[in-house]
Write an enzyme that holds these catalytic residues in place. Sequence first.
Site, PDB file in Angstrom:
ATOM      1  CE  LYS A 110       5.370  -1.838  -6.654  1.00 43.04           C
ATOM      2  NZ  LYS A 110       5.661  -3.077  -7.411  1.00 43.04           N
TER       3      LYS A 110
HETATM    4  C1  LIG Z   1       6.601  -4.034  -6.972  1.00 37.82           C
HETATM    5  C2  LIG Z   1       6.450  -5.411  -7.474  1.00 37.82           C
HETATM    6  C3  LIG Z   1       7.058  -6.507  -6.826  1.00 37.82           C
HETATM    7  C4  LIG Z   1       7.951  -6.338  -5.613  1.00 37.82           C
HETATM    8  O1  LIG Z   1       7.232  -5.957  -4.461  1.00 37.82           O
HETATM    9  P1  LIG Z   1       7.982  -5.327  -3.186  1.00 37.82           P
HETATM   10  O2  LIG Z   1       6.891  -4.858  -2.314  1.00 37.82           O
HETATM   11  O3  LIG Z   1       8.818  -4.177  -3.739  1.00 37.82           O
HETATM   12  O4  LIG Z   1       8.821  -6.376  -2.589  1.00 37.82           O
HETATM   13  C5  LIG Z   1       6.837  -7.774  -7.330  1.00 37.82           C
HETATM   14  N1  LIG Z   1       6.096  -7.969  -8.440  1.00 37.82           N
HETATM   15  C6  LIG Z   1       5.496  -6.945  -9.098  1.00 37.82           C
HETATM   16  C7  LIG Z   1       4.700  -7.237 -10.326  1.00 37.82           C
HETATM   17  C8  LIG Z   1       5.653  -5.634  -8.641  1.00 37.82           C
HETATM   18  O5  LIG Z   1       5.065  -4.615  -9.313  1.00 37.82           O
END
Ligand SMILES: *Cc1c(COP(=O)(O)O)cnc(C)c1O
Length: 458
Positions: free
Chosen positions: A108
């Site tokens: 993120k």
């Molecule tokens: C947020 C997240 C996901 C999921 O991603 P999306 O964009 O919500 O599908 C997967 N793995 C980790 C470690 C995350 O922080």
Amino acid sequence: MLYVSTRGNCPPRRFSDILLEGLAPDGGLYVPEEIPKIRLEELKALPYPELAFKVLSAFMDDVPGLDDIVARTYRADIFGSPEITPLKTLEPGFHLLGLSNGPTLAFKDLALQLLGNLFEEVLGERGQTLNILGATSGDTGSAAEYAMRGKRGIRVFMLSPHQRMSPFQRAQMYSLQDPNIHNLAVRGVFDDCQDLVKEVNADAAFKARNRIGAVNSINWARVAAQVVYYFKGYFASGAKEVAFAVPSGNFGNIYAGYVARSMGLPIRRLILAANENDVLDEFFRTGRYRVRRKVLETTSPSMDISKASNFERYIFDLVGRDGARVKELWRRLEQDGEFDLSHSAYFRTVAGTGFVSGHSTHADRIATIKSIYSKYQTIIDPHTADGVKVGLEHREPLVPLICLETALPVKFAQTIRQALGREPERPSEFADLERRPQRFKVMPKDAGALKRYIEAAR
Ligand SMILES: *Cc1c(COP(=O)(O)O)cnc(C)c1O
């Protein structure tokens, strides 16, 4: 570039106008009026910041100084290497794309670090300020705080459940000393935190007076930032055509892959991996989209969802960009908790969009972490393990498989210990994390108290 709503009922708007907003006024999500096509040869050999600028300028054509913002964001000293998202080859034709080398060790950061710099720029230009209010059970909140710390005109109020996060996650957030970051530990569970955010947002006068905003995963800038590393991973593989396996929750990450594919990147398959919360896997297998009443708590917690907020954008395309049709489907979703496209001509077009899917259980994650470690001496985190497990199930001969690594294992030490009987490695900057002084305020589950806190913090 103009943006329209997936429910078809808003006048087109520029990027800088939708940047600071959440939903479109008709309740839909903003999407580009048209997905720009890209010439691959022009992007091929570019370093990450230049690649990012080329891709992003197609979506953000009204942000002055975008090249400078992008160069300030994607730096080796922030993301650990000049590649930003290094490709690790486990064996020929089987790779991990490292997306979790930013400040909070989860993918993120790649989008939120850009968002922080974009917000600061656009707010400064307009002479505005913003108070970001959010709730977190871990990853998103800390990535948002590290993106917004020290930014002019921005304050963050992040609610987290008191004494319910892992010691590592808690220390990651609470050790931030920046005066514009407010960690509020709510006496309650994560749902209580979310309820408080909703309650404050329902007070329209308070919201307007205090310029309350959010940084949720439906923000188009986050999607666009994530498109970039699909290009990067593709070029680094050296292949003509690739498949990506993506650990998925809110459908933000894999939707960015779908956008990259729509721009002309040769992605043969987008392999969606869910955990026990398999609402998306069910849709791609059957055509039925059934919102879950209850979210299961799993050992890949950042994928624990009952419905997927970005999914509406994909459905918008699937039904031929017919906003009225999307509106009708989401009305049905609200009324019945589901819609069913299994018998419609739309569902037959899913294959043409590249998606396949699968899901995994806790036992699958443990087995995958073990087998990747014993075959390749590489430790992967439980989310990445979901992606690897489902990715390998859908692997095709001669098509390189790139699995997205969405977090580093150190964030989920307990599961790693269970799988391997050892501690995951810790990057040296995090050696003393839990011993750093922490700054947070414990709060009751009370919207009145929260509002008073926000107003007093001015
Ligand atoms: C947020 C997240 C996901 C999921 O991603 P999306 O964009 O919500 O599908 C997967 N793995 C980790 C470690 C995350 O922080």
